[in-house]
Design an enzyme around this catalytic site. Structure first.
Site, PDB file in Angstrom:
ATOM      1  N   HIS A   1      -8.827  24.047  -2.927  1.00  0.00           N
ATOM      2  CA  HIS A   1      -7.820  23.248  -3.631  1.00  0.00           C
ATOM      3  C   HIS A   1      -7.642  23.717  -5.071  1.00  0.00           C
ATOM      4  O   HIS A   1      -6.598  23.499  -5.667  1.00  0.00           O
ATOM      5  CB  HIS A   1      -8.176  21.766  -3.582  1.00  0.00           C
ATOM      6  CG  HIS A   1      -7.984  21.177  -2.217  1.00  0.00           C
ATOM      7  ND1 HIS A   1      -6.896  21.464  -1.425  1.00  0.00           N
ATOM      8  CD2 HIS A   1      -8.741  20.330  -1.487  1.00  0.00           C
ATOM      9  CE1 HIS A   1      -6.985  20.818  -0.281  1.00  0.00           C
ATOM     10  NE2 HIS A   1      -8.105  20.129  -0.292  1.00  0.00           N
TER      11      HIS A   1
ATOM     12  N   ARG B   1     -14.813  23.632  10.482  1.00  0.00           N
ATOM     13  CA  ARG B   1     -13.678  24.230   9.781  1.00  0.00           C
ATOM     14  C   ARG B   1     -14.216  25.169   8.719  1.00  0.00           C
ATOM     15  O   ARG B   1     -14.779  24.746   7.699  1.00  0.00           O
ATOM     16  CB  ARG B   1     -12.772  23.163   9.163  1.00  0.00           C
ATOM     17  CG  ARG B   1     -11.508  23.785   8.597  1.00  0.00           C
ATOM     18  CD  ARG B   1     -10.356  22.835   8.578  1.00  0.00           C
ATOM     19  NE  ARG B   1      -9.148  23.522   8.138  1.00  0.00           N
ATOM     20  CZ  ARG B   1      -8.099  22.910   7.657  1.00  0.00           C
ATOM     21  NH1 ARG B   1      -8.086  21.602   7.552  1.00  0.00           N
ATOM     22  NH2 ARG B   1      -7.033  23.594   7.287  1.00  0.00           N
TER      23      ARG B   1
ATOM     24  N   TYR C   1     -14.471  22.020  -0.268  1.00  0.00           N
ATOM     25  CA  TYR C   1     -15.257  20.782  -0.219  1.00  0.00           C
ATOM     26  C   TYR C   1     -16.758  21.115  -0.164  1.00  0.00           C
ATOM     27  O   TYR C   1     -17.145  22.282  -0.139  1.00  0.00           O
ATOM     28  CB  TYR C   1     -14.823  19.939   0.988  1.00  0.00           C
ATOM     29  CG  TYR C   1     -13.431  19.358   0.826  1.00  0.00           C
ATOM     30  CD1 TYR C   1     -13.148  18.475  -0.218  1.00  0.00           C
ATOM     31  CD2 TYR C   1     -12.397  19.702   1.684  1.00  0.00           C
ATOM     32  CE1 TYR C   1     -11.875  17.947  -0.379  1.00  0.00           C
ATOM     33  CE2 TYR C   1     -11.117  19.175   1.526  1.00  0.00           C
ATOM     34  CZ  TYR C   1     -10.861  18.299   0.498  1.00  0.00           C
ATOM     35  OH  TYR C   1      -9.600  17.774   0.323  1.00  0.00           O
TER      36      TYR C   1
ATOM     37  N   GLU D   1     -11.685  24.668   2.249  1.00  0.00           N
ATOM     38  CA  GLU D   1     -10.843  24.076   1.192  1.00  0.00           C
ATOM     39  C   GLU D   1     -11.612  23.739  -0.087  1.00  0.00           C
ATOM     40  O   GLU D   1     -11.129  23.010  -0.939  1.00  0.00           O
ATOM     41  CB  GLU D   1     -10.118  22.829   1.723  1.00  0.00           C
ATOM     42  CG  GLU D   1      -8.675  23.078   2.103  1.00  0.00           C
ATOM     43  CD  GLU D   1      -8.513  23.745   3.477  1.00  0.00           C
ATOM     44  OE1 GLU D   1      -9.536  23.978   4.171  1.00  0.00           O
ATOM     45  OE2 GLU D   1      -7.381  24.088   3.837  1.00  0.00           O
TER      46      GLU D   1
END
Ligand code: NAP
Ligand code: SF4
Length: 689
Positions: free
Chosen positions: A254, A216, A168, A166
């Site tokens: 994102h 993840r 991060y 995502e």
């Protein structure tokens, strides 16, 4: 043989067994910031564990202050929060569940001054610029994550998930897009993946054996200069070699300009990105995003795409998802419709997450489901979202309900919403209500516009008015011209529309109506078309999995107007408004702000704007100018002395949406059942969601 034999089969890791293949994905709910935070979280997770999901992943917890997503985000760097965590893990274990703590370092997505990243480059979606991490920062962060994992074990968690997708921090290091470092942590593939691999090593050393270690991984970055599919598969293999027990998959950063979880994304639309990871490793892989039915989960497992399915929002919508699947009752599942309206949109606007279809989510303590000590016979007028939801909530609490609906179908505005391309998931909500109303024994009187006199004489202890809204008729010269239609006539298919269209109003319904008029098919039902439209490379050869988008050709010429001077669509949901705006812009919809409507005639719509008068020669003018409440009943009923409450659009039409309608239904049903003063009568105020 059970229909969901793969989904329901346990998985034995040797040191821990998960009871089925359903995982509740990590969600940021912000419920820990409310009153009674521990009790609230305990109840939230307990209900989901009791609902038989195989594994719960908590929302992200930062390993240190720099890693927090926002200033009040949870951190686990010392023993102080352990008591609260122990209460959560104990509740989950009491229910036979398993729970893993997600450790998330936000990196350059952190919205506070301590923000750090691989370089000083700011994320396009964050106003805070990061400080470039030094080698010492990296070493300390590796240790901080390991320390959190050790504390998580102490707190009773069954393992940790290291968040590496995502966009991060760890994902920022693995991707050439953000990692332009020239030291030992940047440049080649091996150097970019060094930070996560060192993290895994440190976590294993700190937490010890017999502790589930999930990573993840970003299955597809969906940003330019992201990893290729080949690199991702190699990274997955290196994670396996490093000792990761299970790989979860994340889809898109994102900052990606491609929708990843909204309702316009086809169900299981990312399986093409997960499958290559599954093929590359021998440890179990979790598929995620837009998986919202047991059938879909079973199919992904049966096809060998993954070993587990992660469903985050679907477990907000229905904590009993897994149990209902085991019972062979998927029709009883209150499905997540991927609207994002009460979960992500609340988070993006600094509120607590809940759920449109299940407003109890996150508020289990406030709204326990318990039988009313003195059940009543209650009439409900109106079978839209508010009326149906009230009938279900009240019948669940033991009341006898008779539901009157003037039309021959239930659903109200939901019945229109489901026809909009990308919103067919509303069919699931309607299915759920039909099943629940039937099994709860609610008497449904279709085609009955109940009068106040009938309701007064019907032997009811109370009446709930949920008669909804009517489209507003704006005061424009020529508004009765034959070219004029209202959105409900168009969306219901009663009115055929020509090639050139003007839409009066630029709110949520105007955008939906434009989408309805532009689309010749529903991309949410056609993964190939969806990928083509948004420029997604299913071969995964291109960096980040992105290629040139090929927007559809517009089926009509559309002008959308509003009187206000703000940007059209400014009040659309944060997480989905940008998608609608992008789609309409790509289809050349002309959006006009500051319009003063002058007249409608045989030519079309005349308006003035910025001192000039324009005429739009259009075939149809569609009115999407908001709504007015329809409530002919409550004044007469209130005068008769019968307890009456009005909910949904019939109470306040402005900014009506299904979130408020269903939430009001819950508040009212709860009040009827616990003997508190009825809200939504004159003089009473609602509890905020
Ligand atoms: P809305 O969002 O309030 O928009 C009403 C529109 O009508 C505005 O653009 C307003 O613009 C115009 N309008 C209001 N009074 C008017 C008048 N007298 N004459 C001419 N124009 C007038 O309402 P809605 O579109 O009916 O949507 C209802 C609710 O559903 C909203 O809360 C919306 O957020 C929600 N919804 C959201 C979505 C989404 O987020 N995707 C989709 C559907 C519905 P001006 O006053 O500037 O002219
Ligand atoms: Fe799903 Fe919408 Fe509920 Fe969010 S609010 S969990 S997207 S149904």
């Amino acid at each position: 043989m059970h229909a969901y034999q793969n989904l329901l089969s346990p998985y034995d890791f040797g040191f821990i067994t998960l009871r089925n293949r359903m995982v509740m994905g990590a969600m940021h709910t912000r419920i820990e910031t409310l009153d009674r935070p521990v009790a609230r979280q305990v109840e939230f997770f307990r209900e989901r564990a009791r609902g038989e999901v195989g594994l719960i992943l908590t929302g992200g917890v930062a390993p240190n202050l720099a890693g927090r997503m926002e200033e009040d985000a949870p951190v686990l760097e010392d023993r102080r929060p352990l008591e609260a965590h122990r209460a959560i893990t104990a509740a989950v274990h009491e229910e036979g569940g398993r729970i893993v703590l997600q450790i998330l370092h936000a990196g350059r997505y952190a919205r506070h001054p301590l923000c750090v990243g691989p370089t000083e480059e700011r994320a396009p979606i964050n106003a805070c610029a990061p400080r470039a991490m030094t080698l010492a920062d990296i070493a300390q962060t590796v240790q901080a994550i390991a320390n959190s994992a050790r504390l998580a074990r102490e707190a009773g968690y069954d393992g940790v998930e290291i968040m590496g997708s995502e966009g991060y921090l760890l994902n920022q290091f693995t991707s050439p897009r953000t990692n332009t470092r020239t030291d030992a942590y940047g440049g080649s593939f091996d150097r970019r993946i060094r930070f996560p691999l060192e993290t895994i090593q440190a976590v294993r050393a700190a937490a010890g054996p017999g502790f589930l270690l999930v990573y993840r991984i970003s299955a597809i970055d969906l940003v330019e200069d992201g990893m290729t599919g080949e690199e991702t598969a190699r990274f997955a293999q290196r994670l396996e070699q490093a000792g990761v027990h299970m790989l979860n998959t994340g889809i898109g950063w994102h900052e990606s300009a491609i929708p990843t979880i909204a309702a316009c994304v086809p169900r299981a639309g990312w399986k093409f990105a997960v499958h290559p990871i599954k093929r590359a490793v021998s440890i179990p892989v979790i598929a995620s995003n837009r998986i919202n039915t047991p059938e879909l989960g079973e199919r992904l497992l049966a096809e060998g795409v993954a070993d587990f399915v992660s469903m985050a929002r679907p477990l907000l919508a229905d904590p009993e998802f897994a149990r209902k699947a085991r019972q062979g009752r998927p029709d009883r599942i209150n499905s997540c419709i991927a609207c994002n309206q009460a979960c992500l949109d609340h988070i993006f606007t600094h509120r607590t997450a809940s759920c449109l279809v299940n407003p109890r989510a996150g508020r289990e303590l406030d709204f326990p489901v318990r039988k009313a000590p003195s059940p009543m016979r209650i009439a409900v007028a109106g079978g839209g979202a508010a009326g149906m939801a009230f009938a279900v909530f009240a019948a669940e609490r033991g009341h006898e309900i008779v539901l009157f609906e003037a039309r021959h179908t239930l659903g109200g505005l939901l019945d229109l919403a489901r026809r909009i391309p990308g919103k067919s998931e509303f069919n699931e909500t309607l299915r759920y209500f039909h099943v629940r109303l039937a099994e709860l024994g609610v008497r449904i009187e279709l085609g009955r516009r109940a009068t106040a006199a009938e309701l007064q004489q019907g032997g009811f202890g109370a009446v709930v008015v949920a008669t909804g809204v009517a489209a507003r008729r704006p005061a424009i010269d020529g508004i009765d011209h034959g070219k004029v239609a209202y959105y409900d006539e168009v969306l219901s298919g009663r009115r055929k529309v020509g090639q050139r269209v003007a839409i009066i109003g630029a709110g949520g319904i105007a955008f939906d109506t434009a989408e309805y008029l532009l689309a010749e098919d529903d991309e949410s039902l056609d993964p190939r078309q969806f990928r083509k439209h948004w420029g997604i490379d299913a071969s995964l050869h291109s960096p980040g999995g992105v290629i040139a988008a090929q927007p559809r050709t517009a089926a009509r010429v559309i002008h959308m107007l509003q009187r206000g001077h703000d940007k059209p669509g400014a009040r659309l949901g944060k997480s989905t408004g940008w998608i609608l705006k992008t789609r309409l812009r790509a289809a050349n919809v002309k959006m006009i702000s500051g319009a003063a409507y002058r007249r409608i005639d045989d030519i079309g719509l005349e308006y003035s704007c910025q001192g000039t008068t324009q005429v739009l020669p259009v075939d149809d003018i569609i009115v999407c100018a908001g709504q007015v409440p329809c409530d002919e009943l409550s004044p007469a009923l209130a005068a008769s002395g019968i307890p009456v409450a009005t909910i949904g659009g019939a109470r306040i039409a402005a900014e009506l949406d299904a979130v408020r309608a269903i939430d009001e239904a819950l508040q009212l049903a709860d009040a009827f059942s616990n003997g508190t003063a009825l809200p939504f009568q004159p003089g009473h105020t609602a509890r905020n969601p």
